[in-house]
Structures are given as structure tokens and as C-alpha cells.
Design a protein around this motif. Structure first.
Motif, PDB file in Angstrom:
ATOM      1  N   VAL A   8       0.846  -1.199   0.000  1.00  0.00           N
ATOM      2  CA  VAL A   8       0.000   0.000   0.000  1.00  0.00           C
ATOM      3  C   VAL A   8       0.879   1.246   0.000  1.00  0.00           C
ATOM      4  O   VAL A   8       1.846   1.345   0.764  1.00  0.00           O
ATOM      5  CB  VAL A   8      -0.935   0.012   1.225  1.00  0.00           C
ATOM      6  N   ASP A   9       0.541   2.196  -0.846  1.00  0.00           N
ATOM      7  CA  ASP A   9       1.248   3.475  -0.875  1.00  0.00           C
ATOM      8  C   ASP A   9       0.637   4.354   0.216  1.00  0.00           C
ATOM      9  O   ASP A   9      -0.289   5.132  -0.019  1.00  0.00           O
ATOM     10  CB  ASP A   9       1.093   4.125  -2.253  1.00  0.00           C
ATOM     11  N   TRP A  10       1.164   4.214   1.432  1.00  0.00           N
ATOM     12  CA  TRP A  10       0.575   4.904   2.581  1.00  0.00           C
ATOM     13  C   TRP A  10       0.665   6.422   2.495  1.00  0.00           C
ATOM     14  O   TRP A  10      -0.254   7.117   2.957  1.00  0.00           O
ATOM     15  CB  TRP A  10       1.196   4.386   3.882  1.00  0.00           C
ATOM     16  N   PRO A  11       1.722   7.003   1.908  1.00  0.00           N
ATOM     17  CA  PRO A  11       1.692   8.469   1.731  1.00  0.00           C
ATOM     18  C   PRO A  11       0.516   8.931   0.878  1.00  0.00           C
ATOM     19  O   PRO A  11      -0.086   9.978   1.161  1.00  0.00           O
ATOM     20  CB  PRO A  11       3.035   8.759   1.054  1.00  0.00           C
ATOM     21  N   THR A  12       0.169   8.155  -0.158  1.00  0.00           N
ATOM     22  CA  THR A  12      -1.007   8.506  -0.969  1.00  0.00           C
ATOM     23  C   THR A  12      -2.283   8.405  -0.150  1.00  0.00           C
ATOM     24  O   THR A  12      -3.159   9.283  -0.237  1.00  0.00           O
ATOM     25  CB  THR A  12      -1.098   7.582  -2.204  1.00  0.00           C
ATOM     26  N   ILE A  13      -2.404   7.362   0.648  1.00  0.00           N
ATOM     27  CA  ILE A  13      -3.584   7.201   1.498  1.00  0.00           C
ATOM     28  C   ILE A  13      -3.669   8.346   2.508  1.00  0.00           C
ATOM     29  O   ILE A  13      -4.748   8.889   2.766  1.00  0.00           O
ATOM     30  CB  ILE A  13      -3.553   5.844   2.231  1.00  0.00           C
ATOM     31  N   ALA A  14      -2.519   8.721   3.076  1.00  0.00           N
ATOM     32  CA  ALA A  14      -2.505   9.828   4.038  1.00  0.00           C
ATOM     33  C   ALA A  14      -2.924  11.135   3.365  1.00  0.00           C
ATOM     34  O   ALA A  14      -3.735  11.899   3.917  1.00  0.00           O
ATOM     35  CB  ALA A  14      -1.109   9.971   4.642  1.00  0.00           C
ATOM     36  N   ALA A  15      -2.386  11.391   2.174  1.00  0.00           N
ATOM     37  CA  ALA A  15      -2.754  12.610   1.459  1.00  0.00           C
ATOM     38  C   ALA A  15      -4.234  12.616   1.111  1.00  0.00           C
ATOM     39  O   ALA A  15      -4.916  13.642   1.236  1.00  0.00           O
ATOM     40  CB  ALA A  15      -1.913  12.736   0.188  1.00  0.00           C
ATOM     41  N   LEU A  16      -4.744  11.466   0.674  1.00  0.00           N
ATOM     42  CA  LEU A  16      -6.157  11.357   0.331  1.00  0.00           C
ATOM     43  C   LEU A  16      -7.036  11.589   1.555  1.00  0.00           C
ATOM     44  O   LEU A  16      -8.062  12.286   1.483  1.00  0.00           O
ATOM     45  CB  LEU A  16      -6.419   9.973  -0.271  1.00  0.00           C
ATOM     46  N   THR A  17      -6.642  11.053   2.699  1.00  0.00           N
ATOM     47  CA  THR A  17      -7.411  11.233   3.937  1.00  0.00           C
ATOM     48  C   THR A  17      -7.476  12.709   4.322  1.00  0.00           C
ATOM     49  O   THR A  17      -8.542  13.230   4.677  1.00  0.00           O
ATOM     50  CB  THR A  17      -6.777  10.427   5.077  1.00  0.00           C
ATOM     51  N   GLY A  18      -6.339  13.381   4.264  1.00  0.00           N
ATOM     52  CA  GLY A  18      -6.326  14.799   4.613  1.00  0.00           C
ATOM     53  C   GLY A  18      -7.173  15.637   3.685  1.00  0.00           C
ATOM     54  O   GLY A  18      -7.913  16.528   4.123  1.00  0.00           O
ATOM     55  N   LEU A  19      -7.103  15.350   2.390  1.00  0.00           N
ATOM     56  CA  LEU A  19      -7.899  16.102   1.417  1.00  0.00           C
ATOM     57  C   LEU A  19      -9.390  15.840   1.625  1.00  0.00           C
ATOM     58  O   LEU A  19     -10.214  16.762   1.500  1.00  0.00           O
ATOM     59  CB  LEU A  19      -7.481  15.734   0.003  1.00  0.00           C
ATOM     60  N   LEU A  20      -9.740  14.607   1.925  1.00  0.00           N
ATOM     61  CA  LEU A  20     -11.146  14.293   2.218  1.00  0.00           C
ATOM     62  C   LEU A  20     -11.643  15.094   3.419  1.00  0.00           C
ATOM     63  O   LEU A  20     -12.750  15.642   3.405  1.00  0.00           O
ATOM     64  CB  LEU A  20     -11.312  12.799   2.486  1.00  0.00           C
ATOM     65  N   ALA A  21     -10.819  15.158   4.460  1.00  0.00           N
ATOM     66  CA  ALA A  21     -11.228  15.873   5.678  1.00  0.00           C
ATOM     67  C   ALA A  21     -11.367  17.370   5.418  1.00  0.00           C
ATOM     68  O   ALA A  21     -12.366  17.996   5.829  1.00  0.00           O
ATOM     69  CB  ALA A  21     -10.209  15.618   6.787  1.00  0.00           C
ATOM     70  N   LEU A  22     -10.397  17.956   4.734  1.00  0.00           N
ATOM     71  CA  LEU A  22     -10.440  19.398   4.490  1.00  0.00           C
ATOM     72  C   LEU A  22     -11.589  19.772   3.561  1.00  0.00           C
ATOM     73  O   LEU A  22     -12.271  20.790   3.772  1.00  0.00           O
ATOM     74  CB  LEU A  22      -9.113  19.859   3.894  1.00  0.00           C
ATOM     75  N   THR A  23     -11.833  18.943   2.548  1.00  0.00           N
ATOM     76  CA  THR A  23     -12.941  19.220   1.641  1.00  0.00           C
ATOM     77  C   THR A  23     -14.276  19.058   2.348  1.00  0.00           C
ATOM     78  O   THR A  23     -15.209  19.845   2.129  1.00  0.00           O
ATOM     79  CB  THR A  23     -12.881  18.273   0.422  1.00  0.00           C
ATOM     80  N   LYS A  24     -14.381  18.050   3.203  1.00  0.00           N
ATOM     81  CA  LYS A  24     -15.619  17.870   3.970  1.00  0.00           C
ATOM     82  C   LYS A  24     -15.839  19.052   4.905  1.00  0.00           C
ATOM     83  O   LYS A  24     -16.980  19.500   5.108  1.00  0.00           O
ATOM     84  CB  LYS A  24     -15.549  16.563   4.754  1.00  0.00           C
ATOM     85  N   ASP A  60       3.789  17.843  -0.095  1.00  0.00           N
ATOM     86  CA  ASP A  60       4.774  17.985  -1.170  1.00  0.00           C
ATOM     87  C   ASP A  60       6.186  17.724  -0.664  1.00  0.00           C
ATOM     88  O   ASP A  60       7.053  17.274  -1.426  1.00  0.00           O
ATOM     89  CB  ASP A  60       4.669  19.383  -1.777  1.00  0.00           C
ATOM     90  N   LEU A  61       6.415  17.968   0.627  1.00  0.00           N
ATOM     91  CA  LEU A  61       7.723  17.718   1.241  1.00  0.00           C
ATOM     92  C   LEU A  61       7.826  16.290   1.772  1.00  0.00           C
ATOM     93  O   LEU A  61       8.721  15.976   2.560  1.00  0.00           O
ATOM     94  CB  LEU A  61       7.963  18.722   2.381  1.00  0.00           C
ATOM     95  N   HIS A  62       6.886  15.440   1.346  1.00  0.00           N
ATOM     96  CA  HIS A  62       6.882  14.023   1.713  1.00  0.00           C
ATOM     97  C   HIS A  62       6.664  13.814   3.214  1.00  0.00           C
ATOM     98  O   HIS A  62       7.221  12.880   3.809  1.00  0.00           O
ATOM     99  CB  HIS A  62       8.179  13.340   1.269  1.00  0.00           C
ATOM    100  N   GLN A  63       5.831  14.680   3.796  1.00  0.00           N
ATOM    101  CA  GLN A  63       5.479  14.552   5.210  1.00  0.00           C
ATOM    102  C   GLN A  63       3.966  14.372   5.361  1.00  0.00           C
ATOM    103  O   GLN A  63       3.346  14.916   6.266  1.00  0.00           O
ATOM    104  CB  GLN A  63       5.944  15.801   5.979  1.00  0.00           C
ATOM    105  N   ALA A  64       3.387  13.585   4.451  1.00  0.00           N
ATOM    106  CA  ALA A  64       1.928  13.423   4.448  1.00  0.00           C
ATOM    107  C   ALA A  64       1.421  12.796   5.737  1.00  0.00           C
ATOM    108  O   ALA A  64       0.322  13.118   6.213  1.00  0.00           O
ATOM    109  CB  ALA A  64       1.505  12.578   3.247  1.00  0.00           C
TER     110      ALA A  64
END
Length: 379
Positions: free
Chosen positions: A47-63, A225-229
Motif C-alpha cells: 500500500v502506498d501509505w503516503p497517498t492514502i494519508a494525502a487522500l485522507t487529509g484532502l477528504l477531511a479538508l474538503t468535507k 509535497d515535502l513528503h510529510q503526508a
């Protein structure tokens, strides 16, 4: 909040039981697990966990933006500003493409799709079709720049060319595809005036939630973007737990599960010895074979893993970048942005509408890409 989380869990389970794509991924896991040499204990590493982390954050902020009422008010403003359904569709499709050149295709959808849903609720416009066109638009727009999508960023680093040289190489393809998409948009949406549906009321504006959501967007994107998702999403989640736990209770957690399962399935498939041997036999030293392989691989494992895999066999970034960006059309797995758009639409049959347009788009883009590549001087 216990009741809210119980309701959220029930909603996720109902959604997954009705999600055909999730059920297909779940069913495919059984034969893949039997065929793959990777033990189940190693699946988490797929699993690409940085992608999952980024997706989770974007979901939360958009919600957060959605629940604040800001998107609802922006939707009212758009309805008042744009005279016709065609103008509204052209405006949103163009905005999606433009945003994707600088914010990446995924982020552009998280901004545009909730706004689209709100506007369509106001007007009765066909939301699913419009979101499908926006998904096509971010695939086109994000292809233009090295920072528009992950596969471009990877291949740009591989190519070691300037930002301008990269853009110049993709410009003919993107310009032609965008012109075709705008023409199709104008044809598929009516020129009649927009009318607000009866009994509509503006959602109250939660200024505090709006302020928190907007304030977190920039730092979150920079940290990602700094790979700290991981740290970035942890901060977002903790803050919402404190200030607005209802935001997290209403997230589409099912979407995250779908992405986790998709990473596992696709990487198990890509790791099968028979698949790897098949790739080695494709003659990727020939540019035409490489181009077709990039398109085909994108349809199987999506365009980001396809770019990474093919880079093991070729350094011809000019051909690969055309192939994997063209491969974002067609089957919905071709680009992760497609899956995000379909999920955000909330329409269980959106995939049917998507493929009605995306498969012909793949044919057109493939032919156009072929003509632009192999009619050029370097070949």
C-alpha cells in the motif's frame, strides 16, 4: 458522538456492500493471493501509505469546506453569474483542467466536485455527467506540467529536463485534447438559461469551520509535497477531533478502503512472475511498443505504477509520458483521479456514464498521441 460514529460505520458498511468496484477488488484478491509469492503478512507494504494519508487529509479538508456552507454559497454565486447550463459546464470543466496543472488532478477534483454537486442541486443540471467531464478535464490538464500528476513528476525527475521543455513536449497533445473536450462539453450541455430549483435555501455559513479548513489547506499541501503526508494528516485529524469531530464522522472512509485494496490487488498482479516475463517480452526498446505498453499497463494497474514499472525497462521519457497520460482515459482504473471523481459523485452508476465517454476518449487520445510522437523529428 458515539452515536454519530456508529451511524458512520453503518453507512460505510452499507456503501461497501453496494460498491461493485470494491466487491470486484475483494473477489480478485483471492486468486491473486493464491498465485502471488508474497505472503499475506507483506500486503501492508504494497500500500502506498503516503497517498492514502494525502487522500485522507484532502477528504477531511474538503468535507470541512462542504459542511461550513461555503461551497453552497459559492454555488449560488455561480448560478447567479453564469447565464446558461452550457456556460456553467464549460466554466467548471475549464477550471478543473486549469487547477490540475498546478494543484494535481486529485486536488483539483476535491475542490471542483463538491462545488459541482452543490450547484447541480440548485439547478437540476446532470451532476454525474458534469463530474465525468471534470474527471476527463483533470486528466487532460494535469498532463501538461511536471507537477500536474504523480506520473509526470516521476518521469520529469527521470528525464532531468527543464520545466519549460517538459511542458513544450506535452503542449500539442494537451491543447488538442482540451479543444476536443470543450467542444464535446458544449455539445452535451444545453444552452438554456440556468434556473434555480424551487424550495432551495442557502446553507448557514459556519465561519469558524470555514476558517479552520482554509487555514489548513496550504500547510497540508506544502507538508505533503515535502513528503510529510503522515504528519500532515495526523495534524489535520487531531485538529478536527478537537474543533469539529462531526467532520470526521462524515468522511467517506469507504473510499480509503477501496484505495487500500486496489493498491494490494494491482501490486500483487504486477508482481506475478508471468506478468513480469510478459513485460520483458514486449520489446520495449521499440518506441511504438513502449507507447502501446504504457497505455495498456495503465489500463491494468493505473498510470502511476505503470510509469514506475516501465522506467525499469526504458529511459525514453518522451514516449512514456505520452503513453501513461493517454492511459489515464479508458478503464476507470487508468487514473486514480477517475476513481476519486466517481466516488465523490455519490452515484452508484456513474461508472457507466464515465466509460461511455472515457473509452472513446482513450481511442482518440491514443491515435492523436501516436501521430504527434511518431510524426516528430526525433523518430
Amino acid at each position: 458522538m458515539t452515536g454519530a460514529w456508529a451511524d458512520a460505520l453503518q453507512r460505510v458498511m452499507r456503501g461497501l456492500r453496494a460498491d461493485r468496484f470494491f466487491l470486484v477488488l475483494l473477489a480478485a484478491l483471492v486468486p491473486l493471493a493464491l498465485l502471488s509469492p508474497i505472503p499475506p503478512g507483506g500486503y501492508t507494504a504494497l500500500v502506498d501509505w503516503p497517498t492514502i494519508a494525502a487522500l485522507t487529509g484532502l477528504l477531511a479538508l474538503t468535507k470541512g469546506l462542504e459542511l461550513s456552507g461555503a461551497l453552497d454559497r459559492l454555488g449560488h454565486w455561480l448560478v447567479a453569474s453564469l447565464p446558461t447550463e452550457r456556460a456553467a459546464a464549460l466554466g467548471l470543466v475549464s477550471a478543473a483542467a486549469l487547477l490540475s496543472t498546478v494543484l494535481t488532478n486529485d486536488v483539483a477534483l476535491f475542490v471542483i466536485v463538491p462545488l459541482t454537486l452543490g450547484m447541480c442541486r440548485l439547478t437540476g443540471m446532470p451532476a454525474t455527467r458534469l463530474i465525468v467531464f471534470e474527471a476527463l478535464a483533470v486528466n487532460v490538464g494535469s498532463a501538461l506540467t511536471p507537477i500536474g500528476n504523480p506520473q509526470n513528476l516521476f518521469l520529469w525527475q527521470l528525464a532531468r529536463v527543464s520545466f519549460g521543455a517538459f511542458v513544450w513536449h506535452l503542449l500539442p497533445l494537451v491543447a488538442a485534447l482540451m479543444a476536443a473536450l470543450l467542444a464535446l462539453t458544449a455539445a452535451r450541455f444545453r444552452g438554456q438559461p440556468i434556473q434555480v430549483m424551487p424550495a432551495d435555501a442557502t446553507q448557514p455559513l459556519d465561519r469558524s469551520l470555514l476558517a479552520w479548513s482554509l487555514a489548513l489547506y496550504g500547510p497540508f499541501l506544502i507538508a505533503t509535497d515535502l513528503h510529510q503526508a503522515g504528519w500532515a494528516v495526523a495534524g489535520v485529524l487531531v485538529l478536527f477531533v478537537v474543533v469539529r469531530p462531526a467532520v470526521l464522522a462524515q468522511l467517506d472512509w469507504g473510499l480509503l478502503l477501496v484505495f487500500v485494496l486496489m493498491f494490494i490487488d494491482l501490486r500483487l498482479l504486477a508482481g506475478l512472475p508471468a506478468v513480469q516475463q510478459g513485460v520483458q517480452s514486449l520489446g520495449l526498446g521499440q518506441p511504438v511498443n513502449l507507447y502501446l505498453a504504457a497505455i495498456g499497463a495503465s489500463q491494468l494497474v493505473s498510470n502511476v505504477p505503470a510509469a514506475i514499472a516501465l522506467a525499469e525497462y526504458s529511459q525514453d521519457w518522451r514516449v512514456m509520458v505520452y503513453g501513461v497520460n493517454v492511459g489515464g482515459f479508458g478503464w476507470m482504473v487508468g487514473s486514480l483521479a477517475n476513481l476519486i471523481a466517481l466516488r465523490l459523485s455519490g452515484d452508484g452508476k456513474a461508472w457507466l456514464v464515465f466509460h461511455r465517454y472515457a473509452i472513446p476518449a482513450l481511442v482518440v487520445a491514443s491515435v492523436l498521441g501516436y501521430l504527434l510522437l511518431f510524426g516528430a523529428a526525433w523518430y
